[in-house]
Motif scaffolding. Structure first.
Motif, PDB file in Angstrom:
ATOM      1  N   UNK A 140      51.441  43.680  27.201  1.00  0.00           N
ATOM      2  CA  UNK A 140      51.602  42.421  26.456  1.00  0.00           C
ATOM      3  C   UNK A 140      52.650  42.532  25.341  1.00  0.00           C
ATOM      4  N   UNK A 141      52.592  43.554  24.487  1.00  0.00           N
ATOM      5  CA  UNK A 141      53.641  43.656  23.463  1.00  0.00           C
ATOM      6  C   UNK A 141      55.036  43.852  24.049  1.00  0.00           C
ATOM      7  N   UNK A 142      55.120  44.564  25.157  1.00  0.00           N
ATOM      8  CA  UNK A 142      56.420  44.779  25.794  1.00  0.00           C
ATOM      9  C   UNK A 142      57.011  43.451  26.241  1.00  0.00           C
ATOM     10  N   UNK A 143      56.210  42.598  26.854  1.00  0.00           N
ATOM     11  CA  UNK A 143      56.708  41.308  27.330  1.00  0.00           C
ATOM     12  C   UNK A 143      57.000  40.348  26.182  1.00  0.00           C
ATOM     13  N   UNK A 144      56.237  40.435  25.113  1.00  0.00           N
ATOM     14  CA  UNK A 144      56.500  39.581  23.941  1.00  0.00           C
ATOM     15  C   UNK A 144      57.825  39.968  23.298  1.00  0.00           C
ATOM     16  N   UNK A 145      58.073  41.256  23.172  1.00  0.00           N
ATOM     17  CA  UNK A 145      59.340  41.703  22.594  1.00  0.00           C
ATOM     18  C   UNK A 145      60.502  41.354  23.530  1.00  0.00           C
ATOM     19  N   UNK A 146      60.285  41.436  24.834  1.00  0.00           N
ATOM     20  CA  UNK A 146      61.324  41.048  25.794  1.00  0.00           C
ATOM     21  C   UNK A 146      61.685  39.577  25.615  1.00  0.00           C
ATOM     22  N   UNK A 147      60.695  38.735  25.425  1.00  0.00           N
ATOM     23  CA  UNK A 147      60.936  37.321  25.182  1.00  0.00           C
ATOM     24  C   UNK A 147      61.718  37.108  23.896  1.00  0.00           C
ATOM     25  N   UNK A 148      61.333  37.813  22.848  1.00  0.00           N
ATOM     26  CA  UNK A 148      62.036  37.696  21.572  1.00  0.00           C
ATOM     27  C   UNK A 148      63.474  38.183  21.649  1.00  0.00           C
ATOM     28  N   UNK A 149      63.682  39.285  22.342  1.00  0.00           N
ATOM     29  CA  UNK A 149      65.037  39.827  22.504  1.00  0.00           C
ATOM     30  C   UNK A 149      65.927  38.841  23.244  1.00  0.00           C
ATOM     31  N   UNK A 150      65.409  38.270  24.325  1.00  0.00           N
ATOM     32  CA  UNK A 150      66.191  37.318  25.102  1.00  0.00           C
ATOM     33  C   UNK A 150      66.528  36.088  24.274  1.00  0.00           C
ATOM     34  N   UNK A 151      65.561  35.571  23.542  1.00  0.00           N
ATOM     35  CA  UNK A 151      65.809  34.390  22.709  1.00  0.00           C
ATOM     36  C   UNK A 151      66.819  34.703  21.605  1.00  0.00           C
ATOM     37  N   UNK A 152      66.704  35.875  21.005  1.00  0.00           N
ATOM     38  CA  UNK A 152      67.614  36.236  19.913  1.00  0.00           C
ATOM     39  C   UNK A 152      69.050  36.398  20.413  1.00  0.00           C
ATOM     40  N   UNK A 153      69.236  37.087  21.522  1.00  0.00           N
ATOM     41  CA  UNK A 153      70.599  37.285  22.012  1.00  0.00           C
ATOM     42  C   UNK A 153      71.197  36.005  22.588  1.00  0.00           C
ATOM     43  N   UNK A 154      70.372  35.153  23.180  1.00  0.00           N
ATOM     44  CA  UNK A 154      70.887  33.868  23.646  1.00  0.00           C
ATOM     45  C   UNK A 154      71.258  32.968  22.478  1.00  0.00           C
ATOM     46  N   UNK A 155      70.556  33.092  21.375  1.00  0.00           N
ATOM     47  CA  UNK A 155      70.895  32.266  20.213  1.00  0.00           C
ATOM     48  C   UNK A 155      72.251  32.660  19.634  1.00  0.00           C
ATOM     49  N   UNK A 156      72.678  33.877  19.869  1.00  0.00           N
ATOM     50  CA  UNK A 156      73.994  34.294  19.398  1.00  0.00           C
ATOM     51  C   UNK A 156      75.125  33.656  20.198  1.00  0.00           C
ATOM     52  N   UNK A 157      74.825  33.144  21.382  1.00  0.00           N
ATOM     53  CA  UNK A 157      75.841  32.505  22.206  1.00  0.00           C
ATOM     54  C   UNK A 157      76.059  31.038  21.853  1.00  0.00           C
ATOM     55  N   UNK A 158      75.165  30.449  21.090  1.00  0.00           N
ATOM     56  CA  UNK A 158      75.258  29.021  20.782  1.00  0.00           C
ATOM     57  C   UNK A 158      76.418  28.770  19.834  1.00  0.00           C
ATOM     58  N   UNK A 159      77.267  27.812  20.215  1.00  0.00           N
ATOM     59  CA  UNK A 159      78.409  27.432  19.398  1.00  0.00           C
ATOM     60  C   UNK A 159      77.986  26.324  18.445  1.00  0.00           C
ATOM     61  N   UNK A 160      78.592  26.268  17.263  1.00  0.00           N
ATOM     62  CA  UNK A 160      78.267  25.177  16.339  1.00  0.00           C
ATOM     63  C   UNK A 160      78.765  23.837  16.882  1.00  0.00           C
ATOM     64  N   UNK A 161      78.115  22.764  16.435  1.00  0.00           N
ATOM     65  CA  UNK A 161      78.546  21.435  16.862  1.00  0.00           C
ATOM     66  C   UNK A 161      79.832  21.067  16.157  1.00  0.00           C
TER      67      UNK A 161
END
Length: 91
Positions: free
Chosen positions: A59-80
Motif C-alpha cells: 500500500x505505501x509503495x503504490x501511494x508513493x507511486x501515485x504521488x511521484x507520478x502526479x508530482x512529475x506530471x505537474x512539472x510538465x504543465x505550462x502556465x496559461x
C-alpha cells in the motif's frame, strides 16, 4: 511481489497521465511525452519506496507511486497565456 507492485504502479501512472491529458489538454506538451512520463515516474517512485521499505509494504509503495507520478506530471504543465501586455524587465 515486486513484479505486481511494478505492474500496478505503471497502471497507476497511465491512469494519472490519461486523466491529466483529459483535464488539461492545452496546458500539457505532446501526448507521447505525458503518457510516457506518468508510468515512468510511478515506476521510479515504486522502486525507490520498495528499496527503502522492503517487501510486504504494498500500500505505501503504490501511494508513493501515485504521488511521484502526479508530482512529475505537474512539472510538465505550462502556465496559461494571458491576453494582456507583457511586462518587460527594466535593464
Amino acid at each position: 511481489m515486486l513484479f505486481w507492485e511494478a505492474l500496478a504502479s505503471v497502471l497507476i501512472g497511465l491512469v494519472i497521465a490519461y486523466g491529466a491529458l483529459q483535464r488539461l489538454p492545452r496546458r500539457l506538451p505532446a501526448r507521447r511525452l505525458v503518457l510516457s512520463t506518468g508510468p515512468a515516474a510511478a515506476l521510479l517512485g515504486a522502486l525507490l519506496t520498495h528499496t527503502v521499505l522492503g517487501s510486504g509494504h504494498t500500500a505505501p509503495v503504490l501511494i508513493v507511486a501515485l504521488g511521484f507520478a502526479a508530482a512529475l506530471l505537474s512539472l510538465l504543465i505550462r502556465p496559461t497565456r494571458t491576453g494582456g501586455r507583457r511586462r518587460s524587465v527594466p535593464a
